[in-house]
Scaffold this active site. Structure first.
Site, PDB file in Angstrom:
ATOM      1  CG  HIS A   1      -1.812  -1.121   1.436  1.00  9.78           C
ATOM      2  ND1 HIS A   1      -1.754  -1.991   2.317  1.00  9.78           N
ATOM      3  CD2 HIS A   1      -2.927  -1.311   0.746  1.00  9.78           C
ATOM      4  CE1 HIS A   1      -2.705  -3.025   2.113  1.00  9.78           C
ATOM      5  NE2 HIS A   1      -3.404  -2.474   0.952  1.00  9.78           N
TER       6      HIS A   1
ATOM      7  CG  ASP B   1      -5.201  -7.396  -5.637  1.00 10.68           C
ATOM      8  OD1 ASP B   1      -5.631  -8.563  -5.466  1.00 10.68           O
ATOM      9  OD2 ASP B   1      -5.057  -6.508  -4.900  1.00 10.68           O
TER      10      ASP B   1
ATOM     11  CB  SER C   1      -1.297 -10.556   0.916  1.00 11.36           C
ATOM     12  OG  SER C   1      -2.555 -10.840   1.331  1.00 11.36           O
TER      13      SER C   1
ATOM     14  CD  GLN D   1      -8.672  -4.815  -7.085  1.00 14.68           C
ATOM     15  OE1 GLN D   1      -9.394  -5.072  -6.274  1.00 14.68           O
ATOM     16  NE2 GLN D   1      -7.514  -3.844  -6.816  1.00 14.68           N
TER      17      GLN D   1
HETATM   18  O1  PAF Z   1      -7.491  -3.892  -3.605  1.00 12.17           O
HETATM   19  C1  PAF Z   1      -8.211  -3.708  -2.872  1.00 12.17           C
HETATM   20  O2  PAF Z   1      -7.825  -3.413  -1.732  1.00 12.17           O
HETATM   21  C2  PAF Z   1     -10.010  -3.625  -2.986  1.00 12.17           C
HETATM   22  O3  PAF Z   1     -10.191  -4.411  -4.055  1.00 12.17           O
HETATM   23  C3  PAF Z   1     -10.276  -2.116  -3.274  1.00 12.17           C
HETATM   24  C4  PAF Z   1      -9.671  -1.815  -4.916  1.00 12.17           C
HETATM   25  C5  PAF Z   1      -9.692  -1.170  -2.382  1.00 12.17           C
HETATM   26  C6  PAF Z   1     -11.916  -2.136  -3.621  1.00 12.17           C
HETATM   27  O4  PAF Z   1     -12.366  -2.404  -2.272  1.00 12.17           O
END
Ligand code: PAF
Length: 275
Positions: free
Chosen positions: A28, A141, A176, A144
């Site tokens: 993050h 991800d 993670s 995603q």
């Molecule tokens: O990757 C994540 O942490 C989640 O899938 C996100 C993009 C914040 C959506 O809830």
């Protein structure tokens, strides 16, 4: 949040958004740092989105520590931390959902039906509230990222997508929040995901192009780890997530593996054109 973001936009500032579910780790922080460098206003959202968890999944036990995230946000120079409640995001009577057809059904979508509908819906809501110029997501991800890109293109959203590389622990395990669930023995076993991807890379660099051969090497390695159970191993086109038989151009090698009860994912992007 809307009012603040509109004021910042009116002042001509570039708004960056890092959507997260909190409990930040170095992965993050790498997104937050990239966004901080790039944008004048940095918004980070912390919202454990219930609609992207299946009924048997870990929504309730998903790790949360808002005070720690707030401390990190201050240290990283985040301008706004957006932490809405479930009721604010999904008030009574909420009916709208975003489906990115086909892409949602592949890879993780097979064992997590409804997951990407939840992700696309909440991300579109975050985009509508914050109206970021740039949004930052992680390559870990991978599916995603592909789905969000598709949604942005399909719905003509004015957001630039930045996908940041996977951040790994020293032994290769992809960072993670779910790594927290692993007992020490499982934590050791979890390195098998990265090791199998390294094996795949080695095979591709050695000239192997057949997906079935690469998958069977990876499978064999993972099956030798008693704590691991494969959910899927897949070689797909990196853009449309269609499975490939023979690797050409850009390939996504993706896998999901249960280590004990914890489902972990990892992936590797390789471009063999001109290799
Ligand atoms: O990757 C994540 O942490 C989640 O899938 C996100 C993009 C914040 C959506 O809830």
């Amino acid at each position: 949040m809307k009012r603040v973001c509109r004021e910042e936009a009116r002042a001509g500032k570039t708004i960056g958004l890092v959507p997260t579910m909190g409990y930040w780790h170095e992965g993050h922080l790498s997104l937050i740092r990239a966004a901080r460098k790039r944008c004048q206003v940095l918004v980070v959202s912390v919202f454990v989105n219930p609609t992207q968890f299946g009924p048997q999944e870990d929504y309730r036990q998903y790790p949360r520590d808002l005070s720690r995230d707030i401390r990190s946000a201050k240290a990283e120079g985040v301008d706004y931390l957006f932490h809405p409640s479930v009721e604010e995001m999904y008030p009574q009577g909420f009916k709208t959902e975003v489906e990115v057809r086909e892409l949602r059904d592949k890879l993780c979508g097979r064992s997590r039906p409804g997951h990407f509908k939840g992700v696309a819906t909440v991300v579109l809501k975050l985009f509508s509230i914050i109206r970021p110029d740039v949004a930052f997501f992680g390559q870990k991800d991978a599916q995603q990222a592909v789905i969000i890109k598709r949604m942005i293109d399909d719905l003509d959203l004015d957001v630039e997508l930045v996908i940041m590389p996977i951040v790994r622990e020293e032994d290769g395990l992809a960072m993670s929040s779910r790594n927290l669930y692993l007992h020490p023995e499982e934590r050791r076993a979890a390195t098998i995901l990265y090791k199998s991807l390294q094996k795949a890379r080695e095979l591709v660099l050695g000239g192997e192009r057949r997906a079935s051969v690469i998958i069977s090497h990876m499978k064999q390695m993972i099956e030798e780890e008693p704590l691991a159970r494969i959910d899927y191993i897949s070689l797909t086109n990196a853009e449309n997530l269609q499975e490939v038989d023979i690797i050409e151009d850009k390939v996504l090698i993706a896998l999901a593996v249960f280590i004990g009860k914890t489902r972990l994912i990892d992936n590797l992007l390789l471009d063999v054109s001109g290799a």
